[in-house]
Design an enzyme around this catalytic site. Structure first.
Site, PDB file in Angstrom:
ATOM      1  N   THR A 125       0.840  -1.328  -0.081  1.00 22.27           N
ATOM      2  CA  THR A 125       0.087   0.089  -0.087  1.00 22.27           C
ATOM      3  C   THR A 125       0.800   1.144   0.024  1.00 22.27           C
ATOM      4  O   THR A 125       1.914   1.275   0.583  1.00 22.27           O
ATOM      5  CB  THR A 125      -1.046  -0.009   1.097  1.00 22.27           C
ATOM      6  OG1 THR A 125      -1.626   1.342   1.509  1.00 22.27           O
ATOM      7  CG2 THR A 125      -0.096  -0.146   2.438  1.00 22.27           C
ATOM      8  N   ASP A 126       0.129   2.253  -0.660  1.00 19.54           N
ATOM      9  CA  ASP A 126       0.999   3.680  -0.536  1.00 19.54           C
ATOM     10  C   ASP A 126       1.070   3.902   0.980  1.00 19.54           C
ATOM     11  O   ASP A 126       1.874   5.019   1.332  1.00 19.54           O
ATOM     12  CB  ASP A 126       0.253   4.656  -1.537  1.00 19.54           C
ATOM     13  CG  ASP A 126      -1.048   4.896  -0.831  1.00 19.54           C
ATOM     14  OD1 ASP A 126      -1.610   4.304  -0.086  1.00 19.54           O
ATOM     15  OD2 ASP A 126      -1.814   5.938  -1.611  1.00 19.54           O
ATOM     16  N   GLU A 127       0.333   3.358   1.881  1.00 16.32           N
ATOM     17  CA  GLU A 127       0.665   4.108   3.310  1.00 16.32           C
ATOM     18  C   GLU A 127       1.772   3.826   3.856  1.00 16.32           C
ATOM     19  O   GLU A 127       2.279   4.316   4.938  1.00 16.32           O
ATOM     20  CB  GLU A 127      -0.676   3.307   4.155  1.00 16.32           C
ATOM     21  CG  GLU A 127      -1.880   3.951   3.690  1.00 16.32           C
ATOM     22  CD  GLU A 127      -3.176   3.697   4.694  1.00 16.32           C
ATOM     23  OE1 GLU A 127      -2.793   3.565   6.017  1.00 16.32           O
ATOM     24  OE2 GLU A 127      -4.202   3.555   4.358  1.00 16.32           O
ATOM     25  N   TYR A 153      -1.613  -0.452  11.166  1.00 19.25           N
ATOM     26  CA  TYR A 153      -1.795  -1.121   9.729  1.00 19.25           C
ATOM     27  C   TYR A 153      -0.655  -0.959   8.937  1.00 19.25           C
ATOM     28  O   TYR A 153      -0.127  -1.636   8.571  1.00 19.25           O
ATOM     29  CB  TYR A 153      -3.103  -0.477   9.091  1.00 19.25           C
ATOM     30  CG  TYR A 153      -3.366  -0.705   7.810  1.00 19.25           C
ATOM     31  CD1 TYR A 153      -3.386  -1.974   7.256  1.00 19.25           C
ATOM     32  CD2 TYR A 153      -3.034   0.277   6.802  1.00 19.25           C
ATOM     33  CE1 TYR A 153      -3.311  -2.250   5.923  1.00 19.25           C
ATOM     34  CE2 TYR A 153      -3.048  -0.163   5.487  1.00 19.25           C
ATOM     35  CZ  TYR A 153      -3.403  -1.183   4.974  1.00 19.25           C
ATOM     36  OH  TYR A 153      -3.344  -1.590   3.705  1.00 19.25           O
ATOM     37  N   LYS A 157       2.134  -3.201   7.290  1.00 16.37           N
ATOM     38  CA  LYS A 157       2.516  -3.626   5.960  1.00 16.37           C
ATOM     39  C   LYS A 157       3.975  -3.298   5.457  1.00 16.37           C
ATOM     40  O   LYS A 157       4.495  -3.946   4.522  1.00 16.37           O
ATOM     41  CB  LYS A 157       1.390  -2.825   4.988  1.00 16.37           C
ATOM     42  CG  LYS A 157      -0.106  -2.944   5.269  1.00 16.37           C
ATOM     43  CD  LYS A 157      -0.482  -4.249   4.702  1.00 16.37           C
ATOM     44  CE  LYS A 157      -0.378  -4.353   3.289  1.00 16.37           C
ATOM     45  NZ  LYS A 157      -0.891  -5.675   2.764  1.00 16.37           N
TER      46      LYS A 157
HETATM   47  P1  NAD Z   1     -10.443  -6.618   2.643  1.00 19.09           P
HETATM   48  O1  NAD Z   1     -10.125  -6.236   4.098  1.00 19.09           O
HETATM   49  O2  NAD Z   1     -11.471  -6.260   1.896  1.00 19.09           O
HETATM   50  O3  NAD Z   1     -10.005  -8.316   2.456  1.00 19.09           O
HETATM   51  C1  NAD Z   1      -8.827  -8.763   3.267  1.00 19.09           C
HETATM   52  C2  NAD Z   1      -9.231 -10.495   3.141  1.00 19.09           C
HETATM   53  O4  NAD Z   1      -8.084 -11.093   3.587  1.00 19.09           O
HETATM   54  C3  NAD Z   1     -10.672 -10.833   3.569  1.00 19.09           C
HETATM   55  O5  NAD Z   1     -11.291 -11.918   2.729  1.00 19.09           O
HETATM   56  C4  NAD Z   1     -10.084 -11.837   4.669  1.00 19.09           C
HETATM   57  O6  NAD Z   1     -10.972 -12.653   5.095  1.00 19.09           O
HETATM   58  C5  NAD Z   1      -8.742 -12.220   4.302  1.00 19.09           C
HETATM   59  N1  NAD Z   1      -7.893 -12.560   5.435  1.00 19.09           N
HETATM   60  C6  NAD Z   1      -7.714 -11.643   6.457  1.00 19.09           C
HETATM   61  N2  NAD Z   1      -6.714 -12.417   7.248  1.00 19.09           N
HETATM   62  C7  NAD Z   1      -6.321 -13.552   6.702  1.00 19.09           C
HETATM   63  C8  NAD Z   1      -5.639 -14.636   7.127  1.00 19.09           C
HETATM   64  N3  NAD Z   1      -4.772 -14.440   8.406  1.00 19.09           N
HETATM   65  N4  NAD Z   1      -5.351 -15.475   6.421  1.00 19.09           N
HETATM   66  C9  NAD Z   1      -6.094 -15.682   5.375  1.00 19.09           C
HETATM   67  N5  NAD Z   1      -6.983 -14.687   4.909  1.00 19.09           N
HETATM   68  C10 NAD Z   1      -7.186 -13.603   5.558  1.00 19.09           C
HETATM   69  O7  NAD Z   1      -8.903  -5.978   2.056  1.00 19.09           O
HETATM   70  P2  NAD Z   1      -8.697  -5.202   0.708  1.00 19.09           P
HETATM   71  O8  NAD Z   1      -9.051  -3.642   0.877  1.00 19.09           O
HETATM   72  O9  NAD Z   1      -9.347  -6.160  -0.434  1.00 19.09           O
HETATM   73  O10 NAD Z   1      -7.126  -5.432   0.710  1.00 19.09           O
HETATM   74  C11 NAD Z   1      -6.568  -6.541   0.150  1.00 19.09           C
HETATM   75  C12 NAD Z   1      -4.853  -5.883  -0.037  1.00 19.09           C
HETATM   76  O11 NAD Z   1      -4.803  -4.903  -0.542  1.00 19.09           O
HETATM   77  C13 NAD Z   1      -4.406  -5.851   1.420  1.00 19.09           C
HETATM   78  O12 NAD Z   1      -3.227  -6.476   1.568  1.00 19.09           O
HETATM   79  C14 NAD Z   1      -4.367  -4.233   1.622  1.00 19.09           C
HETATM   80  O13 NAD Z   1      -3.277  -4.067   2.504  1.00 19.09           O
HETATM   81  C15 NAD Z   1      -4.006  -3.985   0.156  1.00 19.09           C
HETATM   82  N6  NAD Z   1      -4.376  -2.734  -0.239  1.00 19.09           N
HETATM   83  C16 NAD Z   1      -5.596  -2.190  -0.205  1.00 19.09           C
HETATM   84  C17 NAD Z   1      -6.091  -0.824  -0.752  1.00 19.09           C
HETATM   85  C18 NAD Z   1      -7.490  -0.578  -0.385  1.00 19.09           C
HETATM   86  O14 NAD Z   1      -7.832   0.669  -0.915  1.00 19.09           O
HETATM   87  N7  NAD Z   1      -8.417  -1.208  -0.347  1.00 19.09           N
HETATM   88  C19 NAD Z   1      -5.165  -0.209  -1.193  1.00 19.09           C
HETATM   89  C20 NAD Z   1      -3.878  -0.618  -1.469  1.00 19.09           C
HETATM   90  C21 NAD Z   1      -3.422  -2.025  -0.812  1.00 19.09           C
HETATM   91  O1  DAU Z   2      -4.072   4.164   0.500  1.00 21.30           O
HETATM   92  C1  DAU Z   2      -4.321   2.730   0.543  1.00 21.30           C
HETATM   93  C2  DAU Z   2      -5.101   2.451   1.654  1.00 21.30           C
HETATM   94  O2  DAU Z   2      -6.397   2.897   1.440  1.00 21.30           O
HETATM   95  C3  DAU Z   2      -5.167   0.799   2.031  1.00 21.30           C
HETATM   96  O3  DAU Z   2      -3.974   0.372   2.256  1.00 21.30           O
HETATM   97  C4  DAU Z   2      -5.985   0.615   3.129  1.00 21.30           C
HETATM   98  O4  DAU Z   2      -6.235  -0.903   3.302  1.00 21.30           O
HETATM   99  C5  DAU Z   2      -7.514   1.150   3.020  1.00 21.30           C
HETATM  100  O5  DAU Z   2      -8.279   0.911   3.823  1.00 21.30           O
HETATM  101  C6  DAU Z   2      -7.489   2.663   2.597  1.00 21.30           C
HETATM  102  O6  DAU Z   2      -7.177   3.238   3.825  1.00 21.30           O
HETATM  103  P1  DAU Z   2      -7.749   4.555   4.346  1.00 21.30           P
HETATM  104  O7  DAU Z   2      -7.693   4.823   5.423  1.00 21.30           O
HETATM  105  O8  DAU Z   2      -7.070   5.798   3.350  1.00 21.30           O
HETATM  106  O9  DAU Z   2      -9.372   4.266   3.870  1.00 21.30           O
HETATM  107  P2  DAU Z   2     -10.706   4.584   4.655  1.00 21.30           P
HETATM  108  O10 DAU Z   2     -11.693   4.192   3.554  1.00 21.30           O
HETATM  109  O11 DAU Z   2     -10.563   4.018   5.899  1.00 21.30           O
HETATM  110  O12 DAU Z   2     -10.412   6.018   4.750  1.00 21.30           O
HETATM  111  C7  DAU Z   2     -10.581   7.147   3.607  1.00 21.30           C
HETATM  112  C8  DAU Z   2     -10.348   8.407   4.353  1.00 21.30           C
HETATM  113  O13 DAU Z   2     -11.880   8.718   4.689  1.00 21.30           O
HETATM  114  C9  DAU Z   2      -9.645   8.698   5.478  1.00 21.30           C
HETATM  115  O14 DAU Z   2      -8.934  10.040   5.171  1.00 21.30           O
HETATM  116  C10 DAU Z   2     -10.445   8.688   6.345  1.00 21.30           C
HETATM  117  C11 DAU Z   2     -11.574   9.199   6.108  1.00 21.30           C
HETATM  118  N1  DAU Z   2     -12.727   8.584   6.563  1.00 21.30           N
HETATM  119  C12 DAU Z   2     -13.049   7.306   6.737  1.00 21.30           C
HETATM  120  C13 DAU Z   2     -14.257   6.609   7.301  1.00 21.30           C
HETATM  121  C14 DAU Z   2     -14.302   5.107   7.338  1.00 21.30           C
HETATM  122  C15 DAU Z   2     -13.898   9.439   7.068  1.00 21.30           C
HETATM  123  O15 DAU Z   2     -14.020  10.663   7.016  1.00 21.30           O
HETATM  124  N2  DAU Z   2     -15.231   8.776   7.714  1.00 21.30           N
HETATM  125  C16 DAU Z   2     -15.406   7.392   7.856  1.00 21.30           C
HETATM  126  O16 DAU Z   2     -16.316   7.009   8.316  1.00 21.30           O
END
Ligand code: NAD
Ligand code: DAU
Length: 339
Positions: A125-127, A153, A157
């Site tokens: 992730t970019d985080e 988190y 990562k």
């Molecule tokens: P998500 O939370 O929607 O899904 C995570 C999945 O992993 C779920 O199906 C869960 O059951 C499974 N999981 C959790 N713990 C596990 C374990 N111990 N063993 C096996 N399976 C397990 O997550 P997402 O948003 O789809 O993110 C997927 C990946 O992409 C993550 O690694 C996250 O860090 C990365 N990522 C997410 C975003 C985003 O915006 N959502 C952006 C950049 C990177």
């Molecule tokens: O940048 C990549 C990341 O993006 C991934 O690595 C993470 O897995 C993914 O969850 C996401 O992280 P963020 O913290 O950016 O996403 P989130 O949707 O939780 O929040 C997006 C922005 O919105 C953040 O600035 C917090 C704000 N927010 C979030 C929620 C849930 C609100 O203002 N209100 C809310 O209820």
């Protein structure tokens, strides 16, 4: 070619399974997922009857279970999506994030080392780069930006990324890493900003914006992320990191107001709530490397992608209503009551 996809019952992993089965009909896809609160078999329902798809419920931190899967299935490529992914939950319960995101990654790497694979891809992730100031819109994350994390988190990562790089250097495991910005699209769990706001707006509930809603995220339609990973595992250079993002920066308030406009609900639903602890200000990716080396560019603009996403949530109410009618209620109460 057999691809092992961990976390395929989650948001991006699920979209990746659908994408790969559409784009590479000859591939076998093996999904390994522990089915935590974020895993949903409904997301995989469209492919469950496909003979090229197989699902195994297992925890990536369970060494014996993972070794058995590698021994029996002999995957060629591993794409590790499995993770605890929600920043707010990591602030409540950091330990679970270390177990899955760090120890789980280590088990996956050990399995790759022991049984041999063509490629291990870590979905990062970019985080891991921390954040950028709001008033320096000229700055972007490149692959050279130092790792500097803010939340449990992102720390977990980043730790996983360092392990992946160590296994490349020390044990010659053929790895790649991608660091993507915020994704949105179908099957997104409604604890995250965009699906939470869509679900609340459709239910006439308040829209909880953290702080003043000024934080900026760089939004990417999930299918563009899936295509980038497909390119990296096939054409990317072993040992390299690739940033993925599409210059779609928006403040949170802009995102929420767009959803309000699209759904035709009142702006009065917006409620400003206590800010997230350690809240990262701005994420913005420089995707030059993946563009120049692999020819990747995003194809979906935010304006188009958010429309497609809202339509998906309108057409698939059962998918998310089933989620928010269950234990999600307790989560919501805990995180948002009196905030
Ligand atoms: P998500 O939370 O929607 O899904 C995570 C999945 O992993 C779920 O199906 C869960 O059951 C499974 N999981 C959790 N713990 C596990 C374990 N111990 N063993 C096996 N399976 C397990 O997550 P997402 O948003 O789809 O993110 C997927 C990946 O992409 C993550 O690694 C996250 O860090 C990365 N990522 C997410 C975003 C985003 O915006 N959502 C952006 C950049 C990177
Ligand atoms: O940048 C990549 C990341 O993006 C991934 O690595 C993470 O897995 C993914 O969850 C996401 O992280 P963020 O913290 O950016 O996403 P989130 O949707 O939780 O929040 C997006 C922005 O919105 C953040 O600035 C917090 C704000 N927010 C979030 C929620 C849930 C609100 O203002 N209100 C809310 O209820």
């Amino acid at each position: 070619m057999k691809i092992l996809v961990t976390g395929g019952a989650g948001f991006i992993g699920g979209n990746f399974v659908h994408y790969m089965m559409k784009e590479h009909k000859e591939y076998e896809i093996l999904c390994v997922d522990a089915l935590t609160y974020a895993g949903n078999m409904e997301t995989l329902a469209p492919v469950m009857d496909n003979s090229k798809f197989k699902f195994v419920k297992a925890d990536i931190a369970d060494r014996a279970a993972i070794y058995k899967i590698f021994q029996e299935e002999k995957p060629d490529i591993v794409v590790n999506f499995a993770a605890e992914s929600h920043v707010d939950r990591s602030i409540e319960e950091p330990e679970l994030f270390l177990r899955t995101n760090v120890m789980g990654t280590q088990v996956m790497l050990d399995a790759c080392r022991k049984y041999g694979i063509q490629r291990y891809h870590q979905v990062s992730t970019d985080e891991v780069y921390g954040d950028l100031p709001l008033d320096r819109t000229d700055l972007f994350f490149t692959e050279e930006t130092p790792i500097q994390t803010s939340s449990p988190y992102s720390a977990s990562k980043a730790s996983a990324d360092l392990l992946v790089q160590a296994y490349y250097r020390t044990f010659k495991v053929p790895v790649t890493i991608s660091r993507c910005s915020n994704n949105y699209g179908p099957y997104h769990f409604p604890e995250k900003l965009i699906p939470l706001m869509i679900a609340n707006a459709l239910n006439g509930k308040s829209l909880p914006v953290y702080g003043r809603g000024e934080n900026v995220r760089d939004w990417l339609y999930v299918e563009d992320h899936c295509r980038a990973i497909d390119m990296i595992v096939h054409k990317g250079t072993v040992g390299e990191v690739y940033n993925i993002g599409g210059h779609n920066e928006r403040t949170n308030l802009e995102v929420v107001k767009t959803i309000i406009r699209e759904l035709g609900v009142s702006e009065e639903l917006i409620t400003y709530v206590t800010d997230r602890a350690g809240h990262d200000l701005r994420y913005a990716i420089d995707p030059t490397k993946i563009h120049h080396e692999l020819g990747w560019l995003p194809t979906t603009t935010f304006d188009n992608g958010i429309k497609k996403t809202i339509t998906w949530y309108l057409d698939n109410r059962e998918w998310w209503e089933n989620i928010i009618s269950g234990e999600y209620q307790d989560y919501y109460e805990k995180m948002y009551h009196n905030r």
